[in-house]
Each structure stands twice: as structure tokens, then as C-alpha cells.
Scaffold this active site. Sequence first.
Site, short mmCIF file in Angstrom:
data_model
loop_
_atom_site.label_atom_id
_atom_site.label_comp_id
_atom_site.label_asym_id
_atom_site.label_seq_id
_atom_site.Cartn_x
_atom_site.Cartn_y
_atom_site.Cartn_z
CB SER A 142 -0.86 -0.01 1.27
OG SER A 142 -1.38 1.27 1.57
CE1 TYR A 155 -3.86 0.54 3.95
CE2 TYR A 155 -5.25 -1.34 4.41
CZ TYR A 155 -4.59 -0.54 3.50
OH TYR A 155 -4.65 -0.82 2.16
P1 NAP Z 1 -11.97 -4.82 -0.73
O1 NAP Z 1 -12.77 -4.30 -1.87
O2 NAP Z 1 -12.37 -4.50 0.67
O3 NAP Z 1 -11.81 -6.42 -0.88
C1 NAP Z 1 -11.09 -7.10 0.11
C2 NAP Z 1 -11.45 -8.56 -0.02
O4 NAP Z 1 -10.78 -9.30 1.02
C3 NAP Z 1 -12.95 -8.80 0.16
O5 NAP Z 1 -13.40 -9.80 -0.73
C4 NAP Z 1 -13.01 -9.28 1.59
O6 NAP Z 1 -14.13 -10.08 1.88
C5 NAP Z 1 -11.75 -10.11 1.67
N1 NAP Z 1 -11.39 -10.40 3.06
C6 NAP Z 1 -11.33 -9.54 4.09
N2 NAP Z 1 -11.00 -10.18 5.21
C7 NAP Z 1 -10.83 -11.50 4.88
C8 NAP Z 1 -10.48 -12.67 5.60
N3 NAP Z 1 -10.23 -12.63 6.93
N4 NAP Z 1 -10.41 -13.85 4.94
C9 NAP Z 1 -10.67 -13.90 3.61
N5 NAP Z 1 -11.01 -12.82 2.86
C10 NAP Z 1 -11.08 -11.64 3.50
O7 NAP Z 1 -10.47 -4.33 -0.88
P2 NAP Z 1 -9.65 -3.90 -2.17
O8 NAP Z 1 -9.71 -2.42 -2.35
O9 NAP Z 1 -9.98 -4.80 -3.31
O10 NAP Z 1 -8.19 -4.21 -1.62
C11 NAP Z 1 -7.60 -5.48 -1.79
C12 NAP Z 1 -6.21 -5.38 -1.19
O11 NAP Z 1 -5.53 -4.25 -1.74
C13 NAP Z 1 -6.22 -5.16 0.32
O12 NAP Z 1 -5.12 -5.84 0.89
C14 NAP Z 1 -6.01 -3.64 0.45
O13 NAP Z 1 -5.41 -3.30 1.69
C15 NAP Z 1 -5.07 -3.40 -0.69
N6 NAP Z 1 -5.03 -2.03 -1.20
C16 NAP Z 1 -6.17 -1.41 -1.62
C17 NAP Z 1 -6.06 -0.12 -2.18
C18 NAP Z 1 -7.25 0.66 -2.66
O14 NAP Z 1 -7.09 1.88 -2.89
N7 NAP Z 1 -8.40 0.05 -2.83
C19 NAP Z 1 -4.82 0.49 -2.31
C20 NAP Z 1 -3.68 -0.19 -1.82
C21 NAP Z 1 -3.81 -1.46 -1.29
P3 NAP Z 1 -15.35 -9.37 2.68
O15 NAP Z 1 -16.13 -8.67 1.63
O16 NAP Z 1 -16.07 -10.50 3.34
O17 NAP Z 1 -14.74 -8.39 3.68
C1 GCO Z 2 -6.98 5.25 3.04
C2 GCO Z 2 -7.08 4.31 1.87
C3 GCO Z 2 -5.71 3.77 1.54
C4 GCO Z 2 -5.81 2.83 0.38
C5 GCO Z 2 -4.49 2.30 0.02
C6 GCO Z 2 -3.54 3.34 -0.48
O1 GCO Z 2 -7.88 5.24 3.89
O2 GCO Z 2 -6.00 6.01 3.05
O3 GCO Z 2 -7.97 3.25 2.13
O4 GCO Z 2 -5.17 3.13 2.63
O5 GCO Z 2 -6.63 1.75 0.69
O6 GCO Z 2 -3.92 1.50 0.99
O7 GCO Z 2 -2.42 2.70 -1.02
#
Ligand code: NAP
Ligand code: GCO
Length: 262
Positions: A142, A155
Amino acid sequence: MFRLDGKVALITGASYGIGFAIAKGFAEAGAKVVFNDIKQELVDKGLEAYKEAGIDAKGYVCDVTDEVAVNAMVAKIEAEVGVIDILVNNAGIIKRIPMHEMTASEFRQVIDVDLNAPFIVSKAVIPSMLKKGAGKIINICSMMSELGRETVSAYAAAKGGLKMLTRNICSEYGEFNIQCNGIGPGYIATPQTAPLRETQPDGSKHPFDSFICAKTPAGRWLNPEELVGPAVFLASEASNAVNGHILYVDGGILAYIGKQPK
Ligand code: NAP
Ligand code: GCO
């Protein structure tokens, strides 16, 4: 060298969002896609979505923080599909709470999913990768692996730790032809960030939405599909000499001081 034909890829938490986009890209590159989610209805929803995309994915219900359940899931996958060649530790949660108001239990919940679980799942798949003499592990890090901000202490601690877990898996298993790298997405439009993009009651943009657009050189949120190319690269033999690297796919956020207010 960017193909994944004949490879089995497990992407955790991939019913939708970033995990789904990466899994879809892996399938298009030839991989056999396996995913898990925490609830049966989410796995079913995911299977429907993969089917609509023409992908014959396999889905498993598993809470990635539960070591017994993870070990059982990996054993089941190995028996039903095959040894896992590529693991993407994608499942993650976030809690946006001022640190002095966050309970220790809330802090632990985030660490459990975002840091302990990648350890648990990686530990479960490494033995077969060692036997096979090859493996790819990709941890979804992230911006918070490098930067802090208000309300995301747990986080940021988890994602900072995940960066170092990535480097340590590289250090410990690189000699066995296992590459472990991270992808550090910028701000991606998914359900996880939806609260930061909600249109305000007066119809204006969410303040955070405007903030992130000013911090991103392209002036916009990124899409999950923009992570697919980097993920396929790190999953393929094209990256066999890349190890312990966090590939930031952030549109340049980390390089940019931010657009000056007009
Ligand atoms: P999301 O839309 O919240 O999807 C996360 C997925 O993980 C959901 O399907 C969730 O299921 C599942 N999950 C959560 N807890 C779990 C557990 N204990 N066991 C199995 N599955 C679980 O998140 P996303 O935006 O796609 O993000 C995916 C990854 O990218 C995460 O690691 C997040 O930190 C990272 N990330 C996201 C962003 C961003 O801007 N979106 C940026 C940087 C990094 P439920 O629906 O049941 O919770
Ligand atoms: C926040 C966002 C970020 C993104 C991501 C950025 O609240 O700042 O959720 O944490 O999820 O991790 O890289």
C-alpha cells in the site's frame, strides 16, 4: 515470458475488487485461478462473476486469519487443482479510526488480516513450492507501506510490516527459486475506498476525493485493472530476477509533492 500457462494461482479475498481484477488478468494469461473469500455467499458471487468473464475459477470459503482453515484449504486445493505456483496475498481490511479512539482489539483485527494472514498463507504454500523448486508470492502492500496519514495507524503498521515480510521471504527462500515481491497500489476505486469518494449531500466531491486527485500526477483515482500488468509481470518468469521488490503502482503519488491549490 509473460504467460502463466500451466500455473495454479491462488488469490486471497478475490470475489471482487483488486483481487478479482488480478485473478481475471492471470486467467487471461493462462493461469488456473483459485480464490477464497470469508463467506460462502461471497465465493458464490465471485464464481458468478468469473463465469460471466468466461473464467472457470475454483472458489473456497476460508478466513485467511485461521491457520487451521488455511492449511486445510491449501491441502484441498493441492488435491483438487494442483500445487500452488503463484500466491497473491490480497485479502485485507482497513479501519479508519483516530488512534487514540481505536481499541487494541480493533488494531489487532487489522494486523491479523493484513499482516498475520499473509504470513499464514505464505507459510502454507511454501513447502510445496520448495518441493517444486519454484514459486511466486505477491503481497498487496500500500501507499501506507511508506506513508502515514490520520486514522489508519493499524493499517499502516500492517502494510509497513507486510513490506518487510516480503523482503524477508525473499531473503529466506530466494536460493530455492521462490520470488516474493509486493505491489503497492495507489488509490484505487474499489468498495474499500468507496467511503472516501462519496458525493457530499450538497453534490460536491468528497474532500478526500479532491485531496487524492491533487496528490496523484494523473489527477484521478486508479482502477483495479491498472494493477493487472504489474501483477502478471511479477507472477511470470519475466520477473525471475526480481525479488524483495515493492512495485508501486500509484500513478506517481510517491514521487509528487501534490498539485498546488489554485
Ligand atoms: P476490498 O474491496 O475491501 O476487498 C477485500 C477482499 O478481502 C474482500 O473480498 C473481503 O471479503 C476479503 N477479506 C477480508 N478479510 C478477509 C479474511 N479474513 N479472509 C478472507 N477474505 C477476507 O479491498 P480492495 O480495495 O480490493 O483491496 C484489496 C487489497 O488491496 C487489500 O489488501 C487492500 O489493503 C489493498 N489495497 C487497496 C487499495 C485501494 O485503494 N483500494 C490500495 C492499496 C492497497 P469481505 O467482503 O467479506 O470483507
Ligand atoms: C486510506 C485508503 C488507503 C488505500 C491504500 C492506499 O484510507 O487512506 O484506504 O489506505 O486503501 O492502501 O495505497
